[in-house]
Design an enzyme around this catalytic site. Structure first.
Site, PDB file in Angstrom:
ATOM      1  CG  ASP A 142      -2.018  -1.048   1.117  1.00  0.00           C
ATOM      2  OD1 ASP A 142      -1.769  -2.079   0.482  1.00  0.00           O
ATOM      3  OD2 ASP A 142      -3.097  -0.848   1.690  1.00  0.00           O
TER       4      ASP A 142
ATOM      5  NE  ARG B 245      -1.843   1.564  12.279  1.00  0.00           N
ATOM      6  CZ  ARG B 245      -0.929   0.625  12.097  1.00  0.00           C
ATOM      7  NH1 ARG B 245       0.240   0.704  12.749  1.00  0.00           N
ATOM      8  NH2 ARG B 245      -1.135  -0.384  11.272  1.00  0.00           N
TER       9      ARG B 245
ATOM     10  CG  ASP C 131      -4.816   1.062  11.372  1.00  0.00           C
ATOM     11  OD1 ASP C 131      -5.068   1.050  12.595  1.00  0.00           O
ATOM     12  OD2 ASP C 131      -4.196   0.151  10.794  1.00  0.00           O
TER      13      ASP C 131
ATOM     14  CB  SER D 202      -3.405  -6.865   5.035  1.00  0.00           C
ATOM     15  OG  SER D 202      -2.984  -5.674   5.665  1.00  0.00           O
TER      16      SER D 202
END
Length: 401
Positions: A13, A93, A122, A174
């Site tokens: 990504d 995060r 996210d 992922s």
């Protein structure tokens, strides 16, 4: 827009996004890489970013900060989302976004970009953190604006632009890894009936293949924070690293759940969280000796709220600041050691001790005189039974009538 700082991982990504940002906006792009203990070759990630078109690369080592200031408070809070998820990605995060903001400011960027999808949590976590810490920065979320639909489109774009990718169209998992966990989603895992494929787990031993002999480990805590394993004092990151090795060897910490995302979708996630699973279990054991009953019961409700705020991206919020301060206060007396037995995918508490515990062996023993008169216990029960007696009488009258 003059310059963009991209949260870059080197995966499919963000590799595509890097090239797309250059192509779409025509401004310099700074690739920012956070080392949160994902155990990868960051020098190779740096080279890949430069080869893909980054004008600068910033690598920040936040491993100790991540474990000390995010993972350990969550463990002390017993923060578990929906009964199973220990929040490994959700906790990483805010520390990544905080470091991204610092890198953006240091390199003169006026916007940040991230690779979070438009269907996930996210994007919320990144953008709420940036809003709280640097509201002057613009935010670019390509997954909400470009024409690509899925990762097959990204693979095609990567092939067209000569971007190497770590995944294939046949196995498009992922993954997200850091010092606390590895997560898996996508591909065949999107079918919640489908078992995780053989060979998917990268960290933990299959419990069925774990050692036939159990292992024992002692974990020491001071004021609610783990400080030593088997008598050896370690830094937060090194301690979690040691716990991970122990838990992984014995197949501990695998979780397979369907969770409720903040934006309203259900999502299947598979996680490996070996060390944190051990540490939380050990912490509960020490806390059981050292925390007042009413505070412990109240704290359980705070842990649920803590987990929800972390999951939904509100680490940097007034309510979270208040909650962390309160939970820190509860940990003033949580000092002691727990002994765990590790065996084929499970950990069992087999001992706990504390120099400041509230546990009173003499008071609780069946072999000693009680500290209160037996008649006092009778009165205690009589008072607490009053409302039950009233309820029973009312039920009896209703049945008779």
């Amino acid at each position: 827009m003059k310059k963009i700082a991209l949260a870059y991982s080197g995966g499919l990504d963000t590799s595509v996004i890097l090239a797309w940002l250059k192509e779409t906006y025509g401004v310099p792009v700074v690739a920012f890489v956070a080392d949160v203990g994902q155990n990868e070759d960051l020098a190779a990630v740096r080279e890949k970013a430069l080869a893909t078109g980054a004008d600068e690369v910033v690598v920040a080592d936040v491993r100790e900060e991540f474990v000390r200031d995010y993972v350990f408070p969550a463990l002390a809070a017993h923060a578990v989302y929906e009964g199973s998820y220990l929040l490994g990605t959700a906790l990483a995060r805010p520390v990544i976004a905080k470091a991204l903001v610092a890198a953006a400011r240091a390199t003169g960027c006026d916007a940040i970009a991230h690779g979070a999808t438009g269907k996930g949590n996210d994007q919320v976590r990144f953008e709420l953190t940036v809003a709280a810490l640097a509201p002057e920065l613009g935010i670019i979320a390509p997954w909400r604006t470009w024409s690509f639909v899925g990762r097959r489109d990204l693979l095609a774009y990567a092939e067209q632009h000569g971007i190497p990718t770590p995944v294939t169209a046949e196995k498009p998992y992922s993954t997200d890894a850091n010092a606390m966990h590895i997560s898996y989603e996508g591909g065949v895992l999107e079918d919640p009936w489908q078992a995780p494929p053989e060979g998917m787990f990268q960290w933990t031993t299959d419990p069925e293949k774990a050692p036939d002999e159990p292992a024992f480990v002692e974990i020491a805590f001071e004021r609610g924070r783990p400080v030593a394993i088997d008598g050896e004092a370690l830094s937060p990151f090194r301690l979690l690293e040691r716990a991970n090795a122990l838990g992984a060897r014995h197949g501990i910490g695998r979780v397979d759940i369907v969770e409720n995302r903040f934006i309203g979708l259900k999502s299947r996630g598979v996680y490996e969280t070996p060390g944190a699973t051990l540490l939380m279990q050990a912490h509960r054991a020490v806390e059981s000796l050292t925390l007042d009953r009413e505070v412990a019961h109240f704290k359980e409700t705070l842990g649920l709220k803590f987990a929800e705020l972390v999951y939904n991206g509100f680490w940097f919020s007034p309510e979270m600041e208040l909650l962390r301060a309160t939970l820190t206060h509860t940990q003033r007396n949580v000092t002691g050691t727990a002994r765990l037995k590790l065996y084929k995918g499970a950990a069992y508490v087999v001992g706990r001790k504390s120099p400041v515990g509230l546990y009173n062996a003499e008071a609780v023993s069946f072999e000693t005189r009680p500290q209160v008169a037996p008649a006092d216990a009778g009165g205690f029960i009589a008072i607490h039974s009053l409302r039950l007696r009233q309820q029973a009488r009312l039920s009896s009258e209703d049945s008779a009538g």
